[in-house]
Design a protein around this motif. Sequence first.
Motif, PDB file in Angstrom:
ATOM      1  N   ASN A  69     -32.205 -52.738  42.028  1.00 53.38           N
ATOM      2  CA  ASN A  69     -31.558 -53.842  42.737  1.00 53.38           C
ATOM      3  C   ASN A  69     -30.554 -54.545  41.826  1.00 53.38           C
ATOM      4  O   ASN A  69     -30.913 -55.037  40.752  1.00 53.38           O
ATOM      5  CB  ASN A  69     -32.625 -54.826  43.231  1.00 53.38           C
ATOM      6  N   ASN A  70     -29.295 -54.581  42.263  1.00 53.08           N
ATOM      7  CA  ASN A  70     -28.238 -55.132  41.413  1.00 53.08           C
ATOM      8  C   ASN A  70     -28.491 -56.576  40.995  1.00 53.08           C
ATOM      9  O   ASN A  70     -28.311 -56.943  39.835  1.00 53.08           O
ATOM     10  CB  ASN A  70     -26.886 -55.033  42.116  1.00 53.08           C
ATOM     11  N   LYS A  75     -30.009 -60.604  36.820  1.00 54.02           N
ATOM     12  CA  LYS A  75     -30.752 -61.790  36.375  1.00 54.02           C
ATOM     13  C   LYS A  75     -31.547 -61.498  35.107  1.00 54.02           C
ATOM     14  O   LYS A  75     -31.514 -62.265  34.137  1.00 54.02           O
ATOM     15  CB  LYS A  75     -31.685 -62.288  37.480  1.00 54.02           C
ATOM     16  N   ILE A  76     -32.258 -60.364  35.094  1.00 50.12           N
ATOM     17  CA  ILE A  76     -33.086 -60.037  33.932  1.00 50.12           C
ATOM     18  C   ILE A  76     -32.214 -59.781  32.708  1.00 50.12           C
ATOM     19  O   ILE A  76     -32.513 -60.242  31.596  1.00 50.12           O
ATOM     20  CB  ILE A  76     -33.986 -58.824  34.241  1.00 50.12           C
ATOM     21  N   GLY A 122     -18.655 -51.614  33.313  1.00 50.57           N
ATOM     22  CA  GLY A 122     -19.156 -52.911  32.866  1.00 50.57           C
ATOM     23  C   GLY A 122     -20.609 -52.901  32.444  1.00 50.57           C
ATOM     24  O   GLY A 122     -21.245 -51.868  32.265  1.00 50.57           O
ATOM     25  N   LYS A 123     -21.153 -54.109  32.302  1.00 51.90           N
ATOM     26  CA  LYS A 123     -22.551 -54.300  31.906  1.00 51.90           C
ATOM     27  C   LYS A 123     -23.497 -53.950  33.045  1.00 51.90           C
ATOM     28  O   LYS A 123     -23.211 -54.221  34.219  1.00 51.90           O
ATOM     29  CB  LYS A 123     -22.802 -55.768  31.546  1.00 51.90           C
ATOM     30  N   GLY A 124     -24.650 -53.428  32.671  1.00 53.41           N
ATOM     31  CA  GLY A 124     -25.752 -53.288  33.616  1.00 53.41           C
ATOM     32  C   GLY A 124     -25.443 -52.436  34.824  1.00 53.41           C
ATOM     33  O   GLY A 124     -26.003 -52.660  35.898  1.00 53.41           O
ATOM     34  N   CYS A 125     -24.570 -51.457  34.668  1.00 58.10           N
ATOM     35  CA  CYS A 125     -24.217 -50.587  35.794  1.00 58.10           C
ATOM     36  C   CYS A 125     -25.128 -49.362  35.841  1.00 58.10           C
ATOM     37  O   CYS A 125     -25.702 -48.955  34.834  1.00 58.10           O
ATOM     38  CB  CYS A 125     -22.762 -50.129  35.692  1.00 58.10           C
ATOM     39  N   ILE A 126     -25.220 -48.762  37.025  1.00 54.85           N
ATOM     40  CA  ILE A 126     -25.867 -47.472  37.209  1.00 54.85           C
ATOM     41  C   ILE A 126     -24.785 -46.506  37.705  1.00 54.85           C
ATOM     42  O   ILE A 126     -24.187 -46.733  38.755  1.00 54.85           O
ATOM     43  CB  ILE A 126     -26.998 -47.545  38.255  1.00 54.85           C
ATOM     44  N   VAL A 127     -24.538 -45.457  36.917  1.00 52.81           N
ATOM     45  CA  VAL A 127     -23.688 -44.368  37.385  1.00 52.81           C
ATOM     46  C   VAL A 127     -24.638 -43.195  37.587  1.00 52.81           C
ATOM     47  O   VAL A 127     -25.078 -42.558  36.635  1.00 52.81           O
ATOM     48  CB  VAL A 127     -22.555 -44.043  36.398  1.00 52.81           C
ATOM     49  N   ASN A 128     -24.979 -42.949  38.834  1.00 49.11           N
ATOM     50  CA  ASN A 128     -26.117 -42.097  39.160  1.00 49.11           C
ATOM     51  C   ASN A 128     -25.740 -40.614  39.176  1.00 49.11           C
ATOM     52  O   ASN A 128     -24.580 -40.236  39.040  1.00 49.11           O
ATOM     53  CB  ASN A 128     -26.710 -42.550  40.496  1.00 49.11           C
ATOM     54  N   THR A 129     -26.737 -39.797  39.378  1.00 46.73           N
ATOM     55  CA  THR A 129     -26.668 -38.349  39.204  1.00 46.73           C
ATOM     56  C   THR A 129     -25.470 -37.722  39.923  1.00 46.73           C
ATOM     57  O   THR A 129     -25.278 -37.907  41.126  1.00 46.73           O
ATOM     58  CB  THR A 129     -27.959 -37.708  39.744  1.00 46.73           C
ATOM     59  N   GLY A 130     -24.663 -36.974  39.170  1.00 47.41           N
ATOM     60  CA  GLY A 130     -23.584 -36.190  39.757  1.00 47.41           C
ATOM     61  C   GLY A 130     -22.417 -36.978  40.296  1.00 47.41           C
ATOM     62  O   GLY A 130     -21.571 -36.426  41.001  1.00 47.41           O
TER      63      GLY A 130
END
Length: 206
Positions: A69-70, A75-76, A122-130
């Motif tokens: 969850n973005n 926040k964390i 940027g910070k805290g990103c998810i660049v997911n599979t493929g």
Amino acid sequence: MKNKLLIIGASGHGKVVADIAVKMNKWKSIAFLDDNESIKTSMNLEVIGKSSDAIKYINDYEIFVAIGNNKTREKILIDLEMAGASIPILIHPSAIIGEQVEIDAGTVIMAGTVINCSTMIGKGCIVNTGATIDHDCVIEDYTHISPGVHIAGTVIVGRGTWLGIGSVVSNNINITSDCIVGAGAVVVKDITEAGTYIGLPVKKIH
């Protein structure tokens, strides 16, 4: 660099993050924090406490937030940064990263991704599979690029936006912050208003 890694979140996303961390072979030990007390181990790694315990480990561990969850991840991460935590970048060994690509703390780059030259993540990103991100793009903080997303050149994706699995963004497009782009959607014009967008091409649904 500390030689121990602590991953916050031991469920599905956390497992993939842990798998990447193991394959990177940078840390002598890896452990989890998770708020579900019934989870004692994940990926054969021990769960040593709850997410609120992270501050106790701040001097001994690098800490990575593996929460899908973005908003929660943001926040964390902000709380950890303020506390002085060491926050790594995780990149799967099979990812292809071009020249002059900048990746900020707390971001994970998953297996089979391609990030071409002169792109900023940027910070805290998810660049997911493929997923693929072409040249001269800007992916702002706390964004999730889902599996199989294809982003053409010179695209800006705003802070906290989530591009759903298999979505496509044409070149020279700006997508504003706090958007959701549905699975398989195609973006061919700028998105200037936060909301949820689906379809080919996308239309705002709320």
